[in-house]
Design an enzyme around this catalytic site. Structure first.
Site, PDB file in Angstrom:
ATOM      1  N   ASN A  96       0.822  -1.191   0.000  1.00 43.96           N
ATOM      2  CA  ASN A  96       0.000   0.000   0.000  1.00 43.96           C
ATOM      3  C   ASN A  96       0.870   1.260   0.000  1.00 43.96           C
ATOM      4  O   ASN A  96       2.089   1.185  -0.103  1.00 43.96           O
ATOM      5  CB  ASN A  96      -0.953  -0.036   1.197  1.00 43.96           C
ATOM      6  CG  ASN A  96      -2.292   0.589   0.889  1.00 43.96           C
ATOM      7  OD1 ASN A  96      -2.359   1.673   0.332  1.00 43.96           O
ATOM      8  ND2 ASN A  96      -3.358  -0.094   1.250  1.00 43.96           N
ATOM      9  N   HIS A 126      20.992  -3.032  13.702  1.00 43.49           N
ATOM     10  CA  HIS A 126      22.302  -2.567  14.162  1.00 43.49           C
ATOM     11  C   HIS A 126      22.757  -3.383  15.366  1.00 43.49           C
ATOM     12  O   HIS A 126      21.971  -3.675  16.264  1.00 43.49           O
ATOM     13  CB  HIS A 126      22.245  -1.079  14.551  1.00 43.49           C
ATOM     14  CG  HIS A 126      22.144  -0.169  13.384  1.00 43.49           C
ATOM     15  ND1 HIS A 126      23.238   0.194  12.636  1.00 43.49           N
ATOM     16  CD2 HIS A 126      21.076   0.421  12.811  1.00 43.49           C
ATOM     17  CE1 HIS A 126      22.856   0.991  11.662  1.00 43.49           C
ATOM     18  NE2 HIS A 126      21.551   1.141  11.740  1.00 43.49           N
ATOM     19  N   ALA A 173      -2.983  -3.313  13.045  1.00 46.35           N
ATOM     20  CA  ALA A 173      -2.411  -1.994  12.772  1.00 46.35           C
ATOM     21  C   ALA A 173      -1.590  -1.496  13.958  1.00 46.35           C
ATOM     22  O   ALA A 173      -1.963  -1.689  15.112  1.00 46.35           O
ATOM     23  CB  ALA A 173      -3.517  -0.999  12.451  1.00 46.35           C
TER      24      ALA A 173
END
Length: 199
Positions: A96, A126, A173
């Protein structure tokens, strides 16, 4: 010949139902998407199947192979950066608006996958164990990310390096996924945890 007749009927139907301006706008969008796809496919590291919808503002990096299968759609302002890894997007999958794929360790996305807007899939991390050196000089780990078929990742999620999303998984979400998700599991939260299962 039947396909051309059907296509013509579809075009005439759109013209009658929505008017000439809408039809022209749709045709222009399809044409410009095809031009963007052809320009990107002309590069040595990119393979995009015919008919893939590549919206405006999509950026694809140069350092590693990118393969996008038929039926896919890449939304506006998406970033696909292989960063010396490989990125593969399976058939009928959707990235999207403003999705970012950083593929240092490799990203393998299956078929029929939905990735919500503003989501980041980051296949590197990292290293930061040493306190006597700056973090930016300690290097990266890069295990890669696998997203199996029929996965739905909601808006504004982050999928981190080393994660596998099992077939049929759903990521709510706003979730941050730091560990692998079983198939058909529904996960949510920061960090994401299993909250339900499908069927």
């Amino acid at each position: 010949m039947e396909t051309r007749t059907t296509d013509l009927r579809d075009v005439l139907s759109l013209l009658v139902e929505r008017g000439p301006l809408t039809l022209a706008t749709m045709a222009w969008g399809r044409l410009t998407s095809d031009i963007r796809r052809r320009l990107l496919t002309g590069r040595d590291n990119v393979s995009i199947a015919p008919g893939v919808d590549v919206e405006r503002g999509v950026k694809i990096g140069y350092e590693g192979p990118v393969a996008v299968a038929e039926g896919c759609s890449i939304g506006r302002y998406g970033v696909i950066s292989p960063s010396r890894g490989a990125i593969r997007l399976g058939r009928n999958s959707l990235l999207n608006v403003s999705v970012t794929l950083l593929g240092t360790g490799g990203i393998d996305i299956g078929e029929n996958v939905l990735v919500g807007p503003n989501t980041a899939v980051v296949a590197a991390n990292h290293q930061f164990e040493r306190t006597d050196r700056p973090i930016n000089s300690q290097g990266l780990s890069a295990e890669g990310i696998t997203i199996h078929d029929d996965v739905w990742i909601g808006a504004t999620c982050t999928i981190l390096d080393g994660v596998t999303l099992g077939e049929g998984a759903v990521v709510a979400a706003g979730s941050v996924v730091t560990s692998s998700v079983p198939e058909n599991a529904v996960v949510a939260g920061v960090p994401a945890e299993v909250v339900d299962t499908r069927a």
